[in-house]
Design an enzyme around this catalytic site. Sequence first.
Site, PDB file in Angstrom:
ATOM      1  CE  LYS A   1     -63.255  22.666  13.027  1.00  0.00           C
ATOM      2  NZ  LYS A   1     -62.811  24.065  12.874  1.00  0.00           N
TER       3      LYS A   1
ATOM      4  CG  HIS B   1     -60.381  27.894  11.366  1.00  0.00           C
ATOM      5  ND1 HIS B   1     -61.481  28.066  10.551  1.00  0.00           N
ATOM      6  CD2 HIS B   1     -60.859  27.481  12.552  1.00  0.00           C
ATOM      7  CE1 HIS B   1     -62.578  27.745  11.236  1.00  0.00           C
ATOM      8  NE2 HIS B   1     -62.234  27.377  12.451  1.00  0.00           N
TER       9      HIS B   1
ATOM     10  CE  LYS C   1     -67.829  27.775  10.891  1.00  0.00           C
ATOM     11  NZ  LYS C   1     -66.451  27.473  11.368  1.00  0.00           N
ATOM     12  CG  PHE C   2     -66.183  28.521   0.751  1.00  0.00           C
ATOM     13  CD1 PHE C   2     -65.281  29.404   0.176  1.00  0.00           C
ATOM     14  CD2 PHE C   2     -65.758  27.222   1.020  1.00  0.00           C
ATOM     15  CE1 PHE C   2     -63.989  28.999  -0.135  1.00  0.00           C
ATOM     16  CE2 PHE C   2     -64.470  26.809   0.717  1.00  0.00           C
ATOM     17  CZ  PHE C   2     -63.580  27.710   0.137  1.00  0.00           C
ATOM     18  CB  ALA C   3     -70.672  32.842   3.576  1.00  0.00           C
ATOM     19  CG  ASP C   4     -69.291  36.175  -1.868  1.00  0.00           C
ATOM     20  OD1 ASP C   4     -70.267  36.552  -2.565  1.00  0.00           O
ATOM     21  OD2 ASP C   4     -68.387  36.942  -1.493  1.00  0.00           O
ATOM     22  CB  ILE C   5     -72.265  34.881  -5.668  1.00  0.00           C
ATOM     23  CG1 ILE C   5     -70.963  35.568  -6.100  1.00  0.00           C
ATOM     24  CG2 ILE C   5     -73.259  35.879  -5.083  1.00  0.00           C
ATOM     25  CD1 ILE C   5     -71.107  36.441  -7.339  1.00  0.00           C
TER      26      ILE C   5
ATOM     27  CG  ASN D   1     -67.436  34.014 -10.696  1.00  0.00           C
ATOM     28  OD1 ASN D   1     -66.956  33.192 -11.458  1.00  0.00           O
ATOM     29  ND2 ASN D   1     -66.905  35.213 -10.503  1.00  0.00           N
TER      30      ASN D   1
ATOM     31  CE1 TYR E   1     -66.098  23.841  23.205  1.00  0.00           C
ATOM     32  CE2 TYR E   1     -66.004  25.182  25.194  1.00  0.00           C
ATOM     33  CZ  TYR E   1     -65.527  24.874  23.937  1.00  0.00           C
ATOM     34  OH  TYR E   1     -64.485  25.578  23.403  1.00  0.00           O
TER      35      TYR E   1
HETATM   36  O1  S5P Z   1     -71.155  26.023  14.727  1.00  0.00           O
HETATM   37  C1  S5P Z   1     -69.948  25.857  14.715  1.00  0.00           C
HETATM   38  C2  S5P Z   1     -69.270  25.441  13.563  1.00  0.00           C
HETATM   39  C3  S5P Z   1     -67.903  25.221  13.619  1.00  0.00           C
HETATM   40  S1  S5P Z   1     -67.153  24.497  12.244  1.00  0.00           S
HETATM   41  N1  S5P Z   1     -69.205  26.033  15.861  1.00  0.00           N
HETATM   42  C4  S5P Z   1     -67.861  25.845  15.905  1.00  0.00           C
HETATM   43  O2  S5P Z   1     -67.270  26.002  16.991  1.00  0.00           O
HETATM   44  N2  S5P Z   1     -67.169  25.492  14.759  1.00  0.00           N
HETATM   45  C5  S5P Z   1     -65.700  25.378  14.758  1.00  0.00           C
HETATM   46  O3  S5P Z   1     -65.311  24.333  15.628  1.00  0.00           O
HETATM   47  C6  S5P Z   1     -64.960  26.626  15.219  1.00  0.00           C
HETATM   48  O4  S5P Z   1     -64.656  27.472  14.128  1.00  0.00           O
HETATM   49  C7  S5P Z   1     -63.711  26.072  15.878  1.00  0.00           C
HETATM   50  O5  S5P Z   1     -62.702  25.894  14.900  1.00  0.00           O
HETATM   51  C8  S5P Z   1     -64.134  24.699  16.375  1.00  0.00           C
HETATM   52  C9  S5P Z   1     -64.488  24.664  17.856  1.00  0.00           C
HETATM   53  O6  S5P Z   1     -63.376  24.949  18.644  1.00  0.00           O
HETATM   54  P1  S5P Z   1     -63.376  24.804  20.239  1.00  0.00           P
HETATM   55  O7  S5P Z   1     -62.032  25.290  20.633  1.00  0.00           O
HETATM   56  O8  S5P Z   1     -64.486  25.644  20.779  1.00  0.00           O
HETATM   57  O9  S5P Z   1     -63.577  23.325  20.517  1.00  0.00           O
END
Ligand code: S5P
Length: 272
Positions: free
Chosen positions: A63, A65, A96-100, A102, A219
């Site tokens: 994953k 960013h 995490k897209f969050a717009d309209i 287009n 966590y």
């Molecule tokens: O609710 C969420 C959704 C996501 S995608 N909580 C999160 O922590 N994430 C992502 O998961 C967050 O953006 C980060 O990239 C990862 C968690 O990272 P960690 O270092 O806390 O394990």
Amino acid sequence: MVHPTTTKRYGARAAAHTNPTARRLLETMERKKTNLCVSVDVTKAADVLEVVRRVAPAVCMVKTHIDIIEDFTPALTAELARLAEEHDFVIFEDRKFADIGNTVSLQYSSGVHRIAEWSHMTNAHPLPGPGIITGLGVVGKPLGRALLLLAEMSSAGNLATGEYTRTAVRMAREAGRDWVVGFIAMGRVDEDGPADEDFLVLTPGVGLVAKGDKLGQQYRTPREVVYDSGCDVIIVGRGIYGVQGGAEAVLAEAERYRAEGWKAYEERLNRA
Ligand code: S5P
């Protein structure tokens, strides 16, 4: 209630999907015996590649960013795509897209990062309504990409609860699983669905050591997530790439999470 998908093998569940990325992910999980996604939240291209090369044998998914990379060039995403083929994993850009509709279709296809070109999977907040799913689908569907909706979040005090979560699940069902293949969620938000429905539940907020951070992250252990809550993929960031002891320790820690996650999955399959 035990959701029927939680007692099926990942490999057997691939047949329930028409989306090529969902199928590929489930088949990879079975083949590599891993339900671990490593979240590589580091800010230099070389560090991203170093972590990915280290953890590659232990993961079904990486994953990213991509907008936190300080020295981004398209060579980074080209190399990530190459590594994904070489080491058999799926790339998930956590945009995490969050717009309209287009706007998100432009954000997904264009700009510096051209996410749709290299990322097999991405995600969106359902907040703007179904147009966000359609807008992203215009770009991603023809490429065989897959979308997840954020139905719940791991952070303390978040607003994705109750009716919001239920609406997210309804939006996914209405969009169809050829495009929306599952959720970011903390548990089986799809439990009220028909027995033959198969959504993927990917879950962040996973750690074997820390219980949280100073900014609201919370966590749970791989066992709590996979066995108790019936989720499919554990997403681990700092717990793996942040471990003390250098590059060797990163792979060892990834392997520890992989083993924990896989054990919890095997136990869940055998649950009566
Ligand atoms: O609710 C969420 C959704 C996501 S995608 N909580 C999160 O922590 N994430 C992502 O998961 C967050 O953006 C980060 O990239 C990862 C968690 O990272 P960690 O270092 O806390 O394990």
